[in-house]
Motif scaffolding. Structure first.
Motif, PDB file in Angstrom:
ATOM      1  N   GLU A 128       0.749  -1.177   0.019  1.00  0.00           N
ATOM      2  CA  GLU A 128      -0.179  -0.116  -0.026  1.00  0.00           C
ATOM      3  C   GLU A 128       0.933   1.125  -0.266  1.00  0.00           C
ATOM      4  O   GLU A 128       2.010   1.300   0.568  1.00  0.00           O
ATOM      5  N   MET A 129       0.463   2.336  -0.789  1.00  0.00           N
ATOM      6  CA  MET A 129       1.107   3.582  -0.660  1.00  0.00           C
ATOM      7  C   MET A 129       0.432   4.603   0.394  1.00  0.00           C
ATOM      8  O   MET A 129      -0.944   4.575   0.557  1.00  0.00           O
ATOM      9  N   VAL A 130       1.156   5.141   1.450  1.00  0.00           N
ATOM     10  CA  VAL A 130       0.864   5.916   2.096  1.00  0.00           C
ATOM     11  C   VAL A 130       0.461   7.348   1.755  1.00  0.00           C
ATOM     12  O   VAL A 130       1.352   7.961   1.150  1.00  0.00           O
ATOM     13  N   ASN A 131      -0.646   7.788   2.004  1.00  0.00           N
ATOM     14  CA  ASN A 131      -1.189   9.380   1.389  1.00  0.00           C
ATOM     15  C   ASN A 131      -1.176  10.496   2.391  1.00  0.00           C
ATOM     16  O   ASN A 131      -1.485  11.351   2.346  1.00  0.00           O
ATOM     17  N   GLY A 136      -1.339   6.378   6.983  1.00  0.00           N
ATOM     18  CA  GLY A 136      -0.166   5.623   7.060  1.00  0.00           C
ATOM     19  C   GLY A 136       0.190   4.901   8.458  1.00  0.00           C
ATOM     20  O   GLY A 136       0.612   3.920   8.486  1.00  0.00           O
ATOM     21  N   ALA A 137      -0.220   5.511   9.713  1.00  0.00           N
ATOM     22  CA  ALA A 137      -0.076   4.784  10.900  1.00  0.00           C
ATOM     23  C   ALA A 137      -1.049   3.584  10.856  1.00  0.00           C
ATOM     24  O   ALA A 137      -0.664   2.517  11.481  1.00  0.00           O
ATOM     25  N   THR A 138      -2.212   3.664  10.187  1.00  0.00           N
ATOM     26  CA  THR A 138      -3.134   2.218  10.080  1.00  0.00           C
ATOM     27  C   THR A 138      -2.344   1.246   9.150  1.00  0.00           C
ATOM     28  O   THR A 138      -2.671   0.018   9.690  1.00  0.00           O
ATOM     29  N   VAL A 139      -1.841   1.623   8.147  1.00  0.00           N
ATOM     30  CA  VAL A 139      -1.507   0.556   7.096  1.00  0.00           C
ATOM     31  C   VAL A 139      -0.091   0.233   7.593  1.00  0.00           C
ATOM     32  O   VAL A 139       0.367  -1.113   7.216  1.00  0.00           O
ATOM     33  N   LEU A 140       0.697   0.745   8.518  1.00  0.00           N
ATOM     34  CA  LEU A 140       1.885   0.399   9.120  1.00  0.00           C
ATOM     35  C   LEU A 140       1.346  -0.955   9.875  1.00  0.00           C
ATOM     36  O   LEU A 140       2.210  -2.018   9.815  1.00  0.00           O
ATOM     37  N   HIS A 141       0.554  -0.782  10.726  1.00  0.00           N
ATOM     38  CA  HIS A 141       0.066  -1.998  11.550  1.00  0.00           C
ATOM     39  C   HIS A 141      -0.406  -3.236  10.468  1.00  0.00           C
ATOM     40  O   HIS A 141      -0.087  -4.348  10.755  1.00  0.00           O
ATOM     41  N   HIS A 142      -1.230  -2.885   9.315  1.00  0.00           N
ATOM     42  CA  HIS A 142      -1.680  -3.770   8.559  1.00  0.00           C
ATOM     43  C   HIS A 142      -0.525  -4.502   7.771  1.00  0.00           C
ATOM     44  O   HIS A 142      -0.537  -5.852   7.765  1.00  0.00           O
ATOM     45  N   ALA A 143       0.570  -3.698   7.412  1.00  0.00           N
ATOM     46  CA  ALA A 143       1.623  -4.417   6.765  1.00  0.00           C
ATOM     47  C   ALA A 143       2.633  -5.389   7.855  1.00  0.00           C
ATOM     48  O   ALA A 143       2.703  -6.585   7.259  1.00  0.00           O
ATOM     49  N   ILE A 144       2.568  -5.000   8.851  1.00  0.00           N
ATOM     50  CA  ILE A 144       3.399  -5.703   9.942  1.00  0.00           C
ATOM     51  C   ILE A 144       2.372  -7.148  10.373  1.00  0.00           C
ATOM     52  O   ILE A 144       3.015  -8.226  10.390  1.00  0.00           O
ATOM     53  N   GLN A 145       1.130  -7.014  10.554  1.00  0.00           N
ATOM     54  CA  GLN A 145       0.505  -7.994  10.835  1.00  0.00           C
ATOM     55  C   GLN A 145       0.458  -8.890   9.691  1.00  0.00           C
ATOM     56  O   GLN A 145       0.504 -10.292   9.709  1.00  0.00           O
ATOM     57  N   SER A 146       0.224  -8.534   8.378  1.00  0.00           N
ATOM     58  CA  SER A 146       0.157  -9.368   7.322  1.00  0.00           C
ATOM     59  C   SER A 146       1.118 -10.184   7.028  1.00  0.00           C
ATOM     60  O   SER A 146       1.292 -11.409   6.796  1.00  0.00           O
ATOM     61  N   THR A 147       2.566  -9.823   7.105  1.00  0.00           N
ATOM     62  CA  THR A 147       3.950 -10.591   6.976  1.00  0.00           C
ATOM     63  C   THR A 147       4.082 -11.399   8.270  1.00  0.00           C
ATOM     64  O   THR A 147       4.484 -12.544   7.982  1.00  0.00           O
ATOM     65  N   MET A 148       3.807 -11.049   9.405  1.00  0.00           N
ATOM     66  CA  MET A 148       3.906 -11.745  10.575  1.00  0.00           C
ATOM     67  C   MET A 148       2.931 -13.104  10.499  1.00  0.00           C
ATOM     68  O   MET A 148       3.158 -13.977  11.088  1.00  0.00           O
ATOM     69  N   ALA A 149       1.722 -12.801   9.836  1.00  0.00           N
ATOM     70  CA  ALA A 149       0.867 -14.021   9.756  1.00  0.00           C
ATOM     71  C   ALA A 149       1.033 -14.856   8.867  1.00  0.00           C
ATOM     72  O   ALA A 149       0.294 -15.931   8.566  1.00  0.00           O
ATOM     73  N   GLY A 150       2.282 -14.656   8.115  1.00  0.00           N
ATOM     74  CA  GLY A 150       2.600 -15.579   6.941  1.00  0.00           C
ATOM     75  C   GLY A 150       2.024 -15.459   5.502  1.00  0.00           C
ATOM     76  O   GLY A 150       2.155 -16.280   4.853  1.00  0.00           O
TER      77      GLY A 150
END
Length: 586
Positions: A128-131, A136-150
């Motif tokens: 995702e691109m931060v606009n 950006g704070a919200t998508v930062l969480h989503h990005a970390i959770q997504s990769t840590m969830a495999g």
């Protein structure tokens, strides 16, 4: 002064235990690099962002934790893509920070403008691109959770100006990241259909991949109950090969042993946790079952008659009570004898009585390397012939880790993966990079990274002055090799010029002595070994068309690779087979 979005990112990464960011500084990354400077996170300077992504992926696979890489706008982050493809396909938990041009110029064909949010879609599970700082704070969480969830690599595309904006609090950033892998049990109907197929089959073969990582005991329990030989894909070698009383080797381009015969002679083939890509090595007329936690993988490579969606361990645990124990072990015994027979004649050709053979057999080099390496060493291997020697000679034992570009198959992965693995272990584990001279030449600048950070890896260069795997591909197509050979290079001299301890081996009698000294050295080492360019290896089963290809090419080459200590395992397995009266062995 208000906290910036860049500082919020760095604070969040610190809270997740991130210890370093692999990358190259650049103007659009300046706010993030500045925040890193005031944190506990190390900025790990590499020479090419491609290496940063490889290194992050390797660090994640060693630790199981979040790893981070970063690239500046335009060409900075486009360099990440090769390593991100590899990390994504290998299952790395990686966050890639791809900085972007100033937001007000996006869409105006600005200097260095690309569209990274589109570019990285295929090599990530979340991109995702931060606009704005708030979004950006919200998508930062989503990005970390997504990769840590495999779900593979996550990419955050961040315009440089937004990174410098004031941070906005987000409730999502207060969330605890979920990292536990769930047990996925199969549906009753699919499980019963597989059980019935096993009951009917007289000869069953099991073939496992990386999805057997946490299912070793269950796989062997199933093999024992149904008297099935067990083969493995390259990705499953680390988990299924060692101390395997049912072992029949590996199939595919790097294959060895009796795995191909076990495929062809079986009434039922059970694929466990593998997305094995080479359909031509799978049997066409054998009923096939496939168990995979990712249902989308099922039937992707061959006709699957018995699909089962579930993780391997849970599926087998549910399956065992539904099947009866088979009493006829003749198929298993036949395949174990075939395995031992196949391995017997190829070991001596490459590991015995060749002390005077020059150029050096790479098989012999790897055989000794395997013997001298620590029991918990981490090995990385370049794509190409180094993968063959790694697959056939490096012996897993439950403590060692094997890393390669298993699914992306890119060159130049071994050195940067070793950088990431060594950084992750802090020098507490021996990390050995099996580098092809072609791969090392491609990212040779990373020797400067090794020196700068004093990364205590050991790089073993298989220097045959040719692109061996490409040569092999040409030969089997009946094409005389062309463009594969190149000028001889002394990589030991290059490493020494970089300030790295180096050795060069040109005769076999020096291998054990030099490797012993190099592996014991406290710091980074490169060992340049002049190896035989004609030491090429093809699978144990080749087609008539491939044989004709070799004949047409009229090229003198070695057709089989050695298999190291696997022969000992094969002989050990034979000793455990009940002997009929009068049996005299091999």
């Amino acid at each position: 002064m208000a906290r910036t979005y860049a500082e919020q990112i760095v604070d969040t990464l610190e809270a997740q235990g991130v210890r370093r960011i692999f990358g190259l500084v650049g103007d659009s990354l300046n706010p993030i690099v500045d925040a890193v400077k005031r944190s506990s996170i190390e900025w790990f300077h590499v020479r090419n962002e491609e290496a940063a992504a490889f290194a992050a992926g390797a660090e994640s696979l060693v630790t199981g934790q979040l790893a981070v890489c970063a690239g500046s706008c335009g060409p900075g982050n486009t360099h990440l893509i090769q390593g991100l493809y590899d990390s994504h396909r290998n299952g790395g938990k990686v966050l890639a920070i791809a900085s972007h041009i100033p937001s007000q110029f996006i869409g105006s064909h600005y200097f260095q403008e690309t569209h990274p949010e589109a570019l990285f879609q295929e090599c990530s599970g979340y991109c995702e691109m931060v606009n704005s700082a708030a979004q950006g704070a919200t998508v930062l969480h989503h990005a970390i959770q997504s990769t840590m969830a495999g779900n593979g690599v996550s990419v955050l595309v961040i315009p440089g100006d937004i990174a410098a904006d004031p941070a906005v609090d987000s409730p999502q950033l207060g969330s605890v990241i979920s990292v536990e892998k769930p047990a996925v049990h199969p549906a009753d109907g699919e499980l019963k259909a597989l059980a019935e197929a096993i009951e009917k089959a007289r000869k069953v073969t099991i073939f496992g991949g990386a999805g057997c990582r946490d299912a070793r005991e269950q796989v062997f329990a199933l093999a024992d109950k149904i008297k099935a030989p067990v083969g493995h894909a390259y990705g499953g070698k680390e988990f299924l090969h060692y101390d395997n009383p049912y072992d029949v080797g590996m199939s595919g381009l790097l294959g060895y042993g009796a795995c191909s015969e076990a495929f062809e002679e079986a009434d039922l083939l059970i694929l466990l946790g593998t997305d094995f890509p080479y359909s031509e090595f799978l049997p066409r007329h054998t009923d096939t079952a496939q168990v995979d936690i990712k249902g989308r993988n099922i039937g992707r490579r061959t006709t699957v008659k018995y699909p089962v969606t579930g993780d391997v361990a849970a599926t087998i645990e549910d399956l065992l009570p539904l099947i009866s124990e088979k009493t006829n072990s003749s198929f298993l015994e036949k395949m174990l004898k075939k395995q031992a027979s196949n391995l017997e004649h190829v070991v001596s050709a490459y590991t015995r009585n060749i002390e005077k053979h020059t150029p050096i057999h790479p098989e012999y080099l790897t055989y000794i390397l395997d013997d001298l390496a620590d029991e918990d060493a981490v090995f990385t291997a370049d794509t190409g012939m180094c993968n063959v020697w790694n697959a056939r000679y490096i012996t897993p034992n439950g403590k060692r880790q094997l890393q390669a570009s298993f699914r992306h198959g890119t060159m130049a992965n071994a050195l940067p993966q070793a950088i990431g693995a060594s950084a992750a272990t802090g020098g507490r584990r021996q990390v050995i990079a099996m580098c092809g001279d072609g791969g090392l030449g491609m990212l040779m600048g990373e020797l400067l990274t090794v020196k700068l950070h004093q990364v205590p890896l050991k790089a073993i260069v298989y220097n045959n002055s040719t692109l061996g795997m490409v040569k092999l591909e040409m030969l089997v197509k009946g094409l005389p090799d062309f463009g594969t050979d190149h000028e001889r290079v002394n990589y030991a001299d290059i490493a020494e010029a970089c300030g790295i301890k180096s050795f060069r081996i040109e005769v076999p009698k020096d291998i054990r002595r030099v490797l012993t000294e190099a592996l014991a050295y406290d710091g980074p080492v490169l060992v340049d070994v002049v190896t035989d360019p004609n030491a090429l290896s093809i699978p144990p089963e080749i087609s008539l068309e491939q044989v004709a290809g070799f004949t047409r090419a009229a090229t003198k080459t070695v057709l089989e690779g050695g298999v190291g200590k696997m022969l000992d395992l094969a002989k050990s397995n034979l000793r455990n087979i009940p002997r009929p009266s009068g049996f005299k062995g091999l």
